[in-house]
Enzyme design. Structure first.
Site, short mmCIF file in Angstrom:
data_model
loop_
_atom_site.label_atom_id
_atom_site.label_comp_id
_atom_site.label_asym_id
_atom_site.label_seq_id
_atom_site.Cartn_x
_atom_site.Cartn_y
_atom_site.Cartn_z
N ASP A 1 0.86 -1.18 0.00
CA ASP A 1 0.00 0.00 0.00
C ASP A 1 0.90 1.23 0.00
O ASP A 1 2.13 1.11 -0.07
CB ASP A 1 -0.92 0.00 1.23
CG ASP A 1 -0.15 0.19 2.54
OD1 ASP A 1 1.10 0.24 2.51
OD2 ASP A 1 -0.80 0.29 3.59
N ASP B 1 1.40 4.69 2.43
CA ASP B 1 0.98 5.29 3.70
C ASP B 1 1.36 6.77 3.74
O ASP B 1 2.46 7.15 3.33
CB ASP B 1 1.70 4.58 4.87
CG ASP B 1 1.52 3.07 4.81
OD1 ASP B 1 0.45 2.60 5.21
OD2 ASP B 1 2.45 2.37 4.35
N ASP C 1 -3.27 4.34 2.85
CA ASP C 1 -3.60 4.65 4.25
C ASP C 1 -3.30 6.12 4.51
O ASP C 1 -2.18 6.58 4.24
CB ASP C 1 -2.75 3.81 5.22
CG ASP C 1 -3.18 2.34 5.27
OD1 ASP C 1 -4.30 2.03 4.83
OD2 ASP C 1 -2.38 1.53 5.76
N1 CTP Z 1 0.98 1.06 11.56
C1 CTP Z 1 0.42 1.42 12.74
N2 CTP Z 1 -0.90 1.20 12.98
C2 CTP Z 1 -1.67 0.60 12.04
C3 CTP Z 1 -1.10 0.23 10.82
C4 CTP Z 1 0.23 0.47 10.61
O1 CTP Z 1 1.10 1.96 13.59
N3 CTP Z 1 -2.94 0.41 12.27
C5 CTP Z 1 2.39 1.34 11.32
C6 CTP Z 1 3.24 0.12 11.49
O2 CTP Z 1 4.23 0.39 12.43
C7 CTP Z 1 3.85 -0.11 10.15
C8 CTP Z 1 3.60 1.16 9.36
O3 CTP Z 1 2.54 1.81 10.03
O4 CTP Z 1 5.21 -0.34 10.26
C9 CTP Z 1 3.25 0.88 7.95
O5 CTP Z 1 2.32 -0.18 7.91
P1 CTP Z 1 2.11 -1.10 6.65
O6 CTP Z 1 1.63 -0.29 5.51
O7 CTP Z 1 1.25 -2.22 7.06
O8 CTP Z 1 3.53 -1.72 6.40
P2 CTP Z 1 4.77 -1.24 5.54
O9 CTP Z 1 5.93 -1.30 6.45
O10 CTP Z 1 4.47 0.07 4.89
O11 CTP Z 1 4.91 -2.38 4.47
P3 CTP Z 1 4.25 -2.44 3.00
O12 CTP Z 1 5.32 -1.95 2.09
O13 CTP Z 1 3.93 -3.86 2.78
O14 CTP Z 1 3.05 -1.57 3.00
MN MN Z 2 -0.34 0.68 5.55
MN MN Z 3 2.71 0.40 3.79
#
Ligand code: CTP
Ligand code: MN
Ligand code: MN
Length: 510
Positions: free
Chosen positions: A343, A345, A434
């Site tokens: 995703d 963020d 997100d």
């Molecule tokens: N996070 C959080 N609370 C949530 C979701 C996520 O604090 N409800 C934080 C987590 O610490 C995470 C970061 O936001 O490390 C990013 O989350 P995520 O998008 O799930 O992971 P990524 O590390 O960005 O991996 P990806 O590249 O797969 O998206």
């Molecule tokens: Mn995320």
């Molecule tokens: Mn992410």
């Protein structure tokens, strides 16, 4: 009154004549200020060491009785570089990469010359690449002479995306995931910590000696590493990859909106494929799962950086239409330097917004995208943030900021990249996004929390609790001893409050 040539290389058993008190040289006696020597007693013996120390001091060298940070040269006899590094590690002593490890032959030449002589390869102790105490940078390159005890906490390690041990970390990631699916919390954590510490190593493990002294590697983990070293694969991992439950859970949880509970249900009902689930009339799906199935192909294909940047432009346009002073920061894996993600963020914060404007922002962004037909799915979660609430002790707790989980329609023409991945006929790709909004004074905590990685965050909290008697989460840092909240304007300040060296975002890929 120099001793005759050859005296030093005589038999070590011979009792030395000079056995005066071991007093450190006074500063005015030191002729060579740039060198601070330490002579290793191991395999040399007390008497000979005392003799050499006194002699070197008389020649104007600074020689320390104890090993300290100021030491620049370690002199040893009948020890290899690896032996010396291992000894240092047993003493739990941190040695800097500047430290020279030298054979006694160098000291002898210095004594003869009455001054420091050039250090050649003959004098420098060789550190074999399988020295456990020594991080080497791969089989071909000579390892640096750095001894640094590896921390059990990911927040005290630098973990870039340059993983030298992928063959091992892939195995532990799979085993951890399998235990997560089975809700075996203990083993899951064990494997996650093992994978994490191995990702931080600056060298490739090729023998069991390489992992001596590395934390987070218990007996079970070690035996798996040994098996991979010997056979190139782990039987436990092979078994997991062939396991019905693992395969099904992996498939089911790849659908946006499907977690462990739903996977368990579908698995027990006997489902093994997504097409059977999709077409089953008796099943009901959440709105999230319907979107997950509808955009499945797009959502399982990874988001590229070019796509993430294009989404960033969309987010900024929409946010700035309401709050021109807002900061929009890409967080998550992309901030850590990852080339792709599941995703994108974003953290949004505005220094000038009123509480009302802040609360309205995501609603306005959503309605703007809805009008433009870009909104494929959204779930807006209102803030439950309270200023004086203590940070949460729960490690994987969700935070209290207002946030929105979305699926956006990203038109290909907005993406500045090659067009080979475009599907025929379809001019856009569904992208998971997100968005999080935080009060301006919380931005450092929110940024640190949303940058991840998850393992880095977990260990940051564990470290704060166990090593500092503090509690940290995505909102705040609380000092339990002083009973105060510690404020911070930047991530650097948070690390400083915690007594941690600053770890850059791209070094947080734990
Ligand atoms: N996070 C959080 N609370 C949530 C979701 C996520 O604090 N409800 C934080 C987590 O610490 C995470 C970061 O936001 O490390 C990013 O989350 P995520 O998008 O799930 O992971 P990524 O590390 O960005 O991996 P990806 O590249 O797969 O998206
Ligand atoms: Mn995320
Ligand atoms: Mn992410």
């Amino acid at each position: 009154m120099d001793p005759p040539p050859g005296w030093l290389s005589g038999p070590r058993k011979k009792k030395p004549r000079l056995t005066g008190a071991l007093v450190a040289s006074s500063p005015q006696d030191v002729k060579f200020q740039d060198l601070v020597l330490f002579i290793l007693e191991k395999k040399m013996g007390t008497t000979r060491r005392a003799f050499l120390m006194e002699l070197a001091r008389r020649k104007g060298f600074r020689v320390e009785n104890e090993l300290s940070d100021s030491v620049t040269h370690i002199v040893a006899e009948n020890n290899s570089g690896s032996d010396v590094l291992e000894w240092l590690q047993i003493q739990k002593i941190k040695a800097s990469s500047q430290l020279e490890l030298l054979d006694v032959s160098w000291l002898i030449e210095c004594m003869r010359a009455g001054k420091p002589v050039e250090m050649t390869g003959e004098h420098q102790l060789v550190v074999s690449r399988d020295c456990s105490a020594c991080p080497s940078s791969g089989p071909q390159k000579a390892p640096p002479l750095a001894v640094q005890k590896i921390s059990q906490y990911a927040c005290q390690r630098r973990t870039t995306l340059n993983n030298h041990n992928q063959i091992f970390t892939d195995a532990f990631d799979i085993l951890a995931e399998n235990d997560e699916f089975r809700e075996n919390e203990g083993p899951c954590l064990t494997f996650m910590r093992a994978a994490s510490v191995l990702k931080s190593l600056p060298f490739t493990i090729i023998s069991m000696k390489d992992i001596e002294g590395i934390p987070c590697l218990g007996d079970r983990v070690k035996s798996i590493i040994e098996e991979i070293i010997e056979d190139g694969e782990s039987s436990a991992v092979k078994a997991v990859l062939n396991d019905e439950r693992y395969k099904s859970f992996k498939l089911f949880t790849s659908v946006f909106g499907v977690g462990l509970k739903t996977s368990e249900k579908w698995f027990r009902m006997g489902f093994r494929t997504l097409s059977n689930i999709r077409s089953d009339k008796s099943l009901t799906f959440t709105r999230m799962q319907r979107a997950g199935f509808l955009y499945y192909e797009d959502l399982v294909s990874r988001v590229t950086r070019a796509e993430a940047e294009a989404v960033g432009v969309l987010v900024k346009e929409a946010v700035w239409a309401s709050l021109p002073d807002a900061f929009v920061t890409m967080t998550g894996g992309f901030r850590r330097g990852k080339k792709t993600g599941h995703d994108v963020d974003f953290l949004i914060t505005s220094p000038g917004a009123t509480e009302e404007e802040e609360q309205q922002l995501l609603h306005k962004v959503i309605s703007l995208w809805e009008h433009k037909g870009l909104l494929l799915y959204y779930d807006l979660v209102e803030s439950t943030f309270e200023k004086l609430k203590l940070p949460s002790r729960k490690v994987d707790a969700l935070d209290h900021f207002q946030k929105c989980f979305l699926i956006l329609k990203l038109h290909h023409q907005r993406v500045d990249s090659d067009q080979s991945s475009w599907q025929e006929g379809k001019t856009w790709k569904a992208i998971r996004v997100d968005l999080v909004v935080c009060p301006y004074e919380r931005r450092a905590f929110a940024l640190l929390g949303w940058t991840g990685s998850r393992q880095f965050e977990r260990d940051l909290r564990r470290y704060a609790t166990h090593e500092r008697k503090m509690i940290i989460d995505n909102h705040a840092l609380y000092d339990k001893t002083k009973r105060i909240f510690l404020e911070a304007e930047s991530e650097e300040e948070i690390f400083a409050h915690l007594g941690l060296d600053y770890i850059e975002p791209w070094e947080r890929n734990a």
